[in-house]
Motif scaffolding. Structure first.
Motif, mmCIF file in Angstrom:
data_model
loop_
_atom_site.group_PDB
_atom_site.id
_atom_site.type_symbol
_atom_site.label_atom_id
_atom_site.label_comp_id
_atom_site.label_asym_id
_atom_site.label_seq_id
_atom_site.Cartn_x
_atom_site.Cartn_y
_atom_site.Cartn_z
ATOM 1 N N CYS A 16 0.981 -1.108 -0.277
ATOM 2 C CA CYS A 16 -0.124 0.126 0.027
ATOM 3 C C CYS A 16 0.709 1.240 0.009
ATOM 4 O O CYS A 16 0.191 2.482 0.049
ATOM 5 C CB CYS A 16 -0.880 -0.209 1.205
ATOM 6 S SG CYS A 16 -1.984 -1.337 1.324
ATOM 7 N N CYS A 36 -5.701 2.447 4.281
ATOM 8 C CA CYS A 36 -4.852 1.307 3.790
ATOM 9 C C CYS A 36 -5.184 -0.114 4.282
ATOM 10 O O CYS A 36 -4.737 -1.157 3.730
ATOM 11 C CB CYS A 36 -3.244 1.752 3.886
ATOM 12 S SG CYS A 36 -3.010 3.034 2.878
ATOM 13 N N ILE A 39 -7.363 -2.410 2.167
ATOM 14 C CA ILE A 39 -6.895 -2.790 1.009
ATOM 15 C C ILE A 39 -5.592 -3.805 1.238
ATOM 16 O O ILE A 39 -5.398 -4.793 0.622
ATOM 17 C CB ILE A 39 -5.939 -1.386 0.466
ATOM 18 C CG1 ILE A 39 -7.229 -0.615 -0.130
ATOM 19 C CG2 ILE A 39 -5.028 -2.026 -0.730
ATOM 20 C CD1 ILE A 39 -6.599 0.870 -0.648
ATOM 21 N N HIS A 111 0.641 -1.770 -7.020
ATOM 22 C CA HIS A 111 0.462 -0.972 -7.815
ATOM 23 C C HIS A 111 -0.745 -1.404 -8.631
ATOM 24 O O HIS A 111 -1.785 -0.893 -9.254
ATOM 25 C CB HIS A 111 1.728 -0.899 -8.993
ATOM 26 C CG HIS A 111 2.599 -0.194 -8.283
ATOM 27 N ND1 HIS A 111 2.600 1.433 -7.923
ATOM 28 C CD2 HIS A 111 3.977 -0.407 -7.796
ATOM 29 C CE1 HIS A 111 3.758 1.727 -7.348
ATOM 30 N NE2 HIS A 111 4.470 0.824 -7.483
ATOM 31 N N GLU A 114 -4.065 -0.903 -7.043
ATOM 32 C CA GLU A 114 -4.645 0.391 -7.109
ATOM 33 C C GLU A 114 -5.210 0.431 -8.278
ATOM 34 O O GLU A 114 -6.369 1.385 -8.538
ATOM 35 C CB GLU A 114 -3.348 1.328 -7.014
ATOM 36 C CG GLU A 114 -3.635 2.836 -7.007
ATOM 37 C CD GLU A 114 -2.432 3.542 -6.699
ATOM 38 O OE1 GLU A 114 -2.808 4.794 -7.006
ATOM 39 O OE2 GLU A 114 -1.623 3.007 -6.283
#
Length: 132
Positions: A16, A36, A39, A111, A114
Motif C-alpha cells: 500500500c 490502507c 486494502i 500497484h 490500485e
C-alpha cells in the motif's frame, strides 16, 4: 503470530506504500491507515488464498463485479473459470510487467491493485449511469 504480523506489515508498508503517503501528523497517519488497512487485508487474502489453495475459484476472494472487470481489462484473457491464482496474477499485471517465475512482489501487487480499484469504481459508476 509473528509471521502473520510481519506479513500484514509488509502488505501495508510495501503493497500500500503506507510510508510514501507522507502524512505529517498523527491524525493524517490514522486517516491513511484507515484507508490502507482494508486494502492490505484484501491483498493478504488474495496472496494467502493463492498459496493455500491456488485452484480455488476466484469468487472465493473477489466479487462478481471484480471478476467482470478482470475479464475485461486483464492483459491476458482469464480462463472460463478463473482461480484465485489467475486473479492474483491478473491484478498484479495491471501494475506493470511481472517477473517470469514465482509470485508477484508486494510492490507489483500493490500497484496493480490500485489500478484495479480505479477500474472497479469506474465500472460500477458506468453501471449506475446505464440504469438511469
Amino acid at each position: 503470530m509473528v509471521r502473520r504480523t510481519r506479513t500484514n506489515f509488509k502488505a501495508l508498508k510495501t503493497g500500500c506504500a503506507y510510508e510514501k503517503r507522507q502524512a505529517e501528523d498523527l491524525h493524517g497517519l490514522r486517516n491513511v491507515l484507515a484507508l490502507c488497512a482494508p486494502i492490505a487485508w484484501q491483498l493478504l487474502l488474495l496472496r494467502s488464498e493463492t498459496r493455500r489453495e491456488p485452484d480455488r475459484p476466484a469468487a472465493a476472494a473477489l466479487t462478481t463485479t471484480e471478476i467482470e472487470v478482470l475479464r475485461t481489462f486483464a492483459r491476458k484473457p482469464l480462463p472460463a473459470q478463473p482461480t484465485v491464482r489467475d486473479a492474483l496474477l491478473a491484478i498484479a499485471a495491471l501494475g506493470g510487467p511481472l517477473e517470469r517465475n514465482g509470485e508477484p512482489e508486494w510492490q507489483a501487487l500493490g500497484h496493480g491493485y490500485e489500478q484495479f480499484l480505479v477500474l472497479v469504481q469506474g465500472w460500477s459508476a458506468a453501471k449506475k449511469v446505464r440504469k438511469m
